[in-house]
Design an enzyme around this catalytic site. Structure first.
Site, PDB file in Angstrom:
ATOM      1  N   GLY A  34     -14.145  40.111  -3.675  1.00 32.40           N
ATOM      2  CA  GLY A  34     -13.339  38.901  -3.757  1.00 32.40           C
ATOM      3  C   GLY A  34     -13.608  37.987  -2.581  1.00 32.40           C
ATOM      4  N   CYS A  39     -17.091  46.095  -1.877  1.00 34.29           N
ATOM      5  CA  CYS A  39     -17.043  44.857  -1.090  1.00 34.29           C
ATOM      6  C   CYS A  39     -15.616  44.615  -0.567  1.00 34.29           C
ATOM      7  CB  CYS A  39     -17.581  43.676  -1.906  1.00 34.29           C
ATOM      8  SG  CYS A  39     -18.068  42.261  -0.889  1.00 34.29           S
ATOM      9  N   HIS A  43     -22.754  45.710  -3.669  1.00 37.45           N
ATOM     10  CA  HIS A  43     -22.410  45.455  -5.075  1.00 37.45           C
ATOM     11  C   HIS A  43     -23.291  46.333  -5.958  1.00 37.45           C
ATOM     12  CE1 HIS A  43     -19.672  42.041  -4.558  1.00 37.45           C
ATOM     13  NE2 HIS A  43     -20.430  41.706  -3.537  1.00 37.45           N
ATOM     14  N   GLU A  75     -22.908  46.675  -9.094  1.00 40.06           N
ATOM     15  CA  GLU A  75     -22.902  46.137 -10.460  1.00 40.06           C
ATOM     16  C   GLU A  75     -24.055  45.193 -10.753  1.00 40.06           C
ATOM     17  OE1 GLU A  75     -20.005  43.564  -8.003  1.00 40.06           O
ATOM     18  OE2 GLU A  75     -20.754  45.618  -8.069  1.00 40.06           O
TER      19      GLU A  75
END
Length: 626
Positions: free
Chosen positions: A53, A80, A170, A172
């Protein structure tokens, strides 16, 4: 019966839905929830992921988080911001990192990491994707480090007793190659069973279309791009061609011969329930003398509604019996600040005020709104669309208008101050990845044109740094043969600067011009500049097709910037990128012979003063420059 799932808590990351998508692609049903969710609403969750975020965990205005979620007896993985939040919640400390990391890094497992269930089967040194300025500075009781990067000592941690795991990187994104392996390990830790597949997704979409449409017909904005084409096919499949009308609007921002080619391709596939509207004059008027990228996008989006209303009236369609549909993807929504905690990166034309009002009234159908580009292409193939239609490079509704950077030619005092700081930063950065001879021939400078970027989930609007190597033939500059060296240089420059978010390399400059002949020129999104861009873009696109490179890259954008020797001239930026899901990207490492030929052809156009190549990944830059 409650479906078992992995729940992703969305703290506003540009990648939150991408986490859920990764789990779904591996066969595990996953949902998004707000971090303030009541624990009762998380029934069925076999595991929880805390997303990244844009906030800092030590700020006053942080996303509301229900800390009782951490008391649930299920494994939790933080990524993160989620990594930092977990550290802080369990007694660790978080602060500004000594060195921010944006882009590629190497995660190295330590002894504890070698036996960690989260990193089982992961290489001892593995590439990861970073995008952070804050960092974990110390750990709470029971937590231990399982992996580090060069600049991040607490990059991966765990508490096996509590089944809590967290990573600064990250997992993803595609540029963390072993990210899926880490997610698979987490699903195994959660004892999650596979319960999701493509047939389920397709059936869900078709049933949702029928439910949302009810007894109404549907009018779809049909750009000719992948998203609207797949949405059009799904609407036809769910409702039948007699209830669906496609509207292709030639907005004057199309590529060379684009609208004619779109019409031909649709007819060849058997679609005959669409019309083509030439509204180019209307759109050119809507963006007349606009220089702010956000305002330009909004003007384009609002004008789509205006043209739609005009077509509805002309076709005498009963508005009480018609709904509007769009090929909106999730990245369009999240980048427009479409979730509670996310920041605006850029306003997409399908998220302007007029569209938002229709959405609030339940008058918009968006069959693809929870999907990403690769998922959309997969669905398109499944329902029988040809590669000609679904493998085209993305081409958003605003078209080339967002590739035409605009300015009234003036430079504010703030611009001047930040530009000088950017130049000083560029000069002071010591690049150590080139050989001694290359370094001697290297020149670094900054040009006075801002472009949009995304760093740490924030939108940035900064200057590009230009690398120029001594040339070997007139007008052409040397291009080092090792793309990886240029990528390293690009990352080092943007990671080291507060006023630079892109790195570009100069490939060619009119041999009759000197650097001091270039200046910021007055330039707007008008037919003249669009026609110039169309010619340059067509040279590149045709070369990509002929060479076979078109299918090897995700998207190419040709950018025209108002930085030239005179008002009616331009400089061109070539921007081919490789990506899987739009949320991250790496610049394409094109064949240098192909690139040389393209630049040579563009250089023969009398209005081009210079040609650059964008060396920036996403993050810190976005795909386009606006």
């Amino acid at each position: 019966m409650e479906r078992e799932k992995i729940v992703v808590l969305d703290f506003g990351s540009q990648y939150a839905h991408l986490i859920a998508k990764r789990f779904r692609m591996m066969g595990y049903y996953s949902e998004i929830a707000l971090p303030s969710a009541d624990t009762d609403s998380l029934k069925g969750a076999k595991g929880i992921v805390l997303s990244g975020g844009p906030a800092s965990v030590y700020d006053k205005d942080v996303p509301e988080f229900n800390s009782d979620i951490l008391k649930l007896n299920v494994p939790i993985l933080g990524l993160c911001y989620g990594h930092q939040l977990m550290a802080k919640s369990y007694g660790g400390t978080v602060g500004k990192a000594d060195v921010g990391e944006f882009g590629i890094a190497e995660l190295v497992k330590n002894e504890a990491g070698k036996s960690s269930p989260l990193l089982e089967g992961v290489n001892s040194s593995t590439q990861v994707w970073m995008s952070h300025q804050d960092g974990v500075l110390s750990l709470g009781p029971g937590f231990e480090v399982i992996g580090s990067t060069k600049d991040c000592p607490f990059a991966a941690v765990q508490n096996l007793e509590l089944m809590r795991f967290s990573l600064q990187c990250h997992c993803e994104v595609k540029d963390t190659p072993e990210g899926n392996k880490i997610f698979q390990n987490f699903a195994s830790i959660c004892k999650m069973q596979k319960n999701w597949d493509e047939d389920t997704v397709l059936n869900h979409i078709l049933e949702s279309i029928k439910k949302d449409a009810g007894d109404k017909n549907v009018l779809l904005f049909l750009s000719g791009g992948v998203d609207s084409t797949v949405a059009f096919a799904l609407l036809n499949k769910a409702l039948g061609q007699d209830r669906v009308l496609g509207l292709h609007i030639d907005n004057g921002f199309m590529r060379k011969n684009e609208s004619a080619n779109v019409e031909k391709a649709y007819k060849a596939h058997g679609f005959n329930n669409f019309i083509v509207e030439d509204a180019s004059e209307s759109f050119l008027k809507a963006v007349y003398h606009l220089t702010d990228p956000q305002k330009k996008r909004m003007a384009v989006g609002e004008n789509f509604i205006k043209v739609r209303d005009e077509v509805v009236a002309r076709q005498k369609l009963d508005e009480s019996k018609w709904m509007l549909a769009q090929g909106t993807l999730y990245p369009d929504i999240i980048e427009s600040g479409g979730t509670k905690n996310s920041h605006v990166i850029k306003t997409h034309h399908n998220r302007v005020e007029g569209i938002q009002k229709l959405i609030a009234q339940g008058l918009i159908i968006e069959p693809l709104k929870d999907l990403y580009k690769d998922e959309v292409r997969s669905i398109g193939k499944k329902i029988g669309l040809s590669d000609e239609l679904i493998m085209r490079h993305p081409f958003p509704g605003p078209g080339l208008s967002i590739n035409v950077l605009c300015t009234d030619g003036s430079f504010s005092e703030k611009d001047k101050e930040e530009f000088e700081k950017a130049k000083t930063e560029a000069e002071n950065i010591k690049l150590n990845m080139f050989c001694e001879n290359c370094s001697k021939d290297l020149k670094k400078t900054v040009i006075p044109v801002r472009s949009v970027g995304v760093q740490g989930d924030f939108r940035t609007y900064r200057f590009p740094c230009v690398l120029t190597f001594a040339g070997e033939e007139k007008g052409f500059f040397h291009l080092p043969k090792k793309w990886e060296k240029l990528e390293q240089a690009s990352s080092q420059i943007t990671n080291s600067s507060s006023y630079i978010n892109r790195t570009i390399i100069k490939l060619w400059q009119n041999e009759n011009l000197k650097d001091e002949d270039f200046s910021l020129q007055e330039g707007y999104c008008d037919k003249g500049r669009l026609d110039q861009l169309r010619e340059c873009d067509n040279i590149m696109i045709q070369a990509l097709h002929k060479s076979g490179w078109y299918s090897k890259i995700f998207q190419h954008l040709t950018i025209t910037i108002p930085y030239a020797s005179q008002k009616d001239h331009t400089s061109i930026v070539l921007r081919p990128v490789c990506s899987e899901d739009v949320m991250t990207a790496r610049f394409a490492w094109l064949d240098t012979d192909l690139l040389h030929q393209v630049v040579e052809d563009i250089s023969k156009l009398g209005f081009v003063d210079a040609v650059y190549y964008d060396l920036s990944n996403k993050p810190p830059a976005t795909f386009g420059w606006e």
